[in-house]
Design a protein around this motif. Structure first.
Motif, PDB file in Angstrom:
ATOM      1  N   THR A  48       0.489  -0.966  -0.091  1.00 36.52           N
ATOM      2  CA  THR A  48      -0.303  -0.044  -0.201  1.00 36.52           C
ATOM      3  C   THR A  48       1.151   1.231  -0.024  1.00 36.52           C
ATOM      4  O   THR A  48       1.623   1.669   0.848  1.00 36.52           O
ATOM      5  N   PRO A  49       0.858   2.103  -1.357  1.00 41.04           N
ATOM      6  CA  PRO A  49       1.909   3.074  -1.033  1.00 41.04           C
ATOM      7  C   PRO A  49       0.933   3.858   0.041  1.00 41.04           C
ATOM      8  O   PRO A  49      -0.614   4.545  -0.005  1.00 41.04           O
ATOM      9  N   ALA A  50       1.221   5.111   0.992  1.00 39.56           N
ATOM     10  CA  ALA A  50       0.978   5.514   1.840  1.00 39.56           C
ATOM     11  C   ALA A  50       2.293   6.705   1.750  1.00 39.56           C
ATOM     12  O   ALA A  50       3.713   6.357   2.667  1.00 39.56           O
ATOM     13  N   GLU A  51       2.103   7.949   2.497  1.00 33.83           N
ATOM     14  CA  GLU A  51       2.675   9.276   2.862  1.00 33.83           C
ATOM     15  C   GLU A  51       3.107   9.093   4.411  1.00 33.83           C
ATOM     16  O   GLU A  51       1.724   8.654   5.051  1.00 33.83           O
ATOM     17  N   LYS A  52       3.857   9.557   4.451  1.00 37.50           N
ATOM     18  CA  LYS A  52       4.190   9.627   6.366  1.00 37.50           C
ATOM     19  C   LYS A  52       3.944  10.879   6.704  1.00 37.50           C
ATOM     20  O   LYS A  52       3.520  12.111   6.712  1.00 37.50           O
ATOM     21  N   VAL A  53       2.154  10.697   7.930  1.00 39.24           N
ATOM     22  CA  VAL A  53       1.939  12.052   7.689  1.00 39.24           C
ATOM     23  C   VAL A  53       2.247  12.600   9.303  1.00 39.24           C
ATOM     24  O   VAL A  53       2.323  11.829  10.409  1.00 39.24           O
ATOM     25  N   GLU A  54       2.882  13.757   9.126  1.00 35.98           N
ATOM     26  CA  GLU A  54       3.040  14.704  10.067  1.00 35.98           C
ATOM     27  C   GLU A  54       2.225  14.915  11.505  1.00 35.98           C
ATOM     28  O   GLU A  54       0.962  15.875  11.233  1.00 35.98           O
ATOM     29  N   THR A  55       2.244  14.872  12.179  1.00 38.66           N
ATOM     30  CA  THR A  55       1.049  14.577  13.108  1.00 38.66           C
ATOM     31  C   THR A  55       1.628  16.108  14.761  1.00 38.66           C
ATOM     32  O   THR A  55       2.719  15.806  15.205  1.00 38.66           O
ATOM     33  N   PRO A  56       1.150  17.224  14.195  1.00 33.93           N
ATOM     34  CA  PRO A  56       1.729  18.418  15.109  1.00 33.93           C
ATOM     35  C   PRO A  56       0.755  18.063  16.587  1.00 33.93           C
ATOM     36  O   PRO A  56       0.027  16.913  17.240  1.00 33.93           O
ATOM     37  N   VAL A  57       2.249  18.463  17.059  1.00 33.53           N
ATOM     38  CA  VAL A  57       1.333  18.285  19.119  1.00 33.53           C
ATOM     39  C   VAL A  57       0.971  18.729  19.183  1.00 33.53           C
ATOM     40  O   VAL A  57       0.729  20.185  19.695  1.00 33.53           O
ATOM     41  N   THR A  58       0.181  18.524  19.768  1.00 34.01           N
ATOM     42  CA  THR A  58      -1.652  18.960  19.890  1.00 34.01           C
ATOM     43  C   THR A  58      -2.124  19.131  21.264  1.00 34.01           C
ATOM     44  O   THR A  58      -2.534  17.609  21.872  1.00 34.01           O
ATOM     45  N   THR A  59      -0.871  19.250  22.796  1.00 35.20           N
ATOM     46  CA  THR A  59      -1.383  19.090  24.169  1.00 35.20           C
ATOM     47  C   THR A  59      -2.199  19.854  24.584  1.00 35.20           C
ATOM     48  O   THR A  59      -2.153  21.020  23.885  1.00 35.20           O
ATOM     49  N   ASP A  60      -1.835  20.100  26.096  1.00 36.15           N
ATOM     50  CA  ASP A  60      -3.757  20.355  26.366  1.00 36.15           C
ATOM     51  C   ASP A  60      -2.843  22.092  26.744  1.00 36.15           C
ATOM     52  O   ASP A  60      -3.499  23.540  26.715  1.00 36.15           O
ATOM     53  N   GLN A  61      -1.705  22.224  26.870  1.00 38.25           N
ATOM     54  CA  GLN A  61      -1.145  23.176  27.362  1.00 38.25           C
ATOM     55  C   GLN A  61      -0.568  24.248  26.112  1.00 38.25           C
ATOM     56  O   GLN A  61      -0.537  24.682  26.242  1.00 38.25           O
ATOM     57  N   VAL A  62      -0.524  23.575  24.951  1.00 37.17           N
ATOM     58  CA  VAL A  62      -0.244  24.397  23.504  1.00 37.17           C
ATOM     59  C   VAL A  62      -0.812  24.309  23.109  1.00 37.17           C
ATOM     60  O   VAL A  62      -1.695  25.737  22.736  1.00 37.17           O
ATOM     61  N   LEU A  63      -2.468  23.906  23.389  1.00 40.31           N
ATOM     62  CA  LEU A  63      -3.243  24.380  22.910  1.00 40.31           C
ATOM     63  C   LEU A  63      -4.210  26.217  23.500  1.00 40.31           C
ATOM     64  O   LEU A  63      -4.489  26.698  23.612  1.00 40.31           O
TER      65      LEU A  63
END
Length: 167
Positions: A48-63
């Protein structure tokens, strides 16, 4: 020699084989077809061709920093909670219910006021504990186990006391 070259071929899917699998099907060569299928990778991530998805870090403190929100309402009280609640009471007496609500929304008081120095036990249960149980709750480190040689040490101490008493 041929086995090693087949291992290094790295067959992933039918595109790498070319027309070999198609010819094996049309010419009814079952052995060749099964051999080619067996050499394909059985890992779905290879097929299966798949791209690596970069997920941004979303913690409670960051939000909270991003949206400029205050700290969440604490669940339990601490020493600063009493000053906050007295300020709410003062705001209520001076300005009424709307002033008290505004004060609560700006600096919320904790959801519960638990008794202090009872090791998270209700006061009724803590007051019914014996002094030994309270001491065990207050100990930070667990008690050490009784040494395995305790009986022998007691016997030796008893014999030494008997010898001293006779001398």
């Amino acid at each position: 020699m041929q086995v090693h070259t087949l291992d290094k071929a790295g067959l992933i899917n039918e595109i790498k084989v070319g027309t070999g699998i198609n010819q094996a099907v049309h010419q009814s060569r079952r052995a060749d077809f099964s051999l080619l299928l067996a050499m394909f990778s059985n890992d779905v991530r290879d097929n299966t061709p798949a791209e690596k998805v970069e997920t941004p870090v979303t913690t409670d403190q960051v939000l909270r920093r991003r949206f400029q929100l205050q700290e969440p309402q604490s669940l339990r009280n601490d020493q600063s909670s009493y000053a906050i609640s007295s300020e709410h009471a003062r705001q209520f007496h001076d300005g009424g219910l709307s002033s008290a609500k505004l004060s609560h929304y700006l600096t919320p008081d904790p959801l519960t006021y638990m008794p202090e120095d009872t090791f998270d036990l209700p006061e009724e249960i803590y007051s019914n504990l014996s002094g030994h149980d309270r001491r065990h709750l207050a100990e930070k480190t667990p008690p050490t186990l009784i040494p395995a040689t305790l009986y022998q040490e007691l016997v030796d101490a008893n014999r030494h006391d008997q010898i001293r008493a006779q001398a």
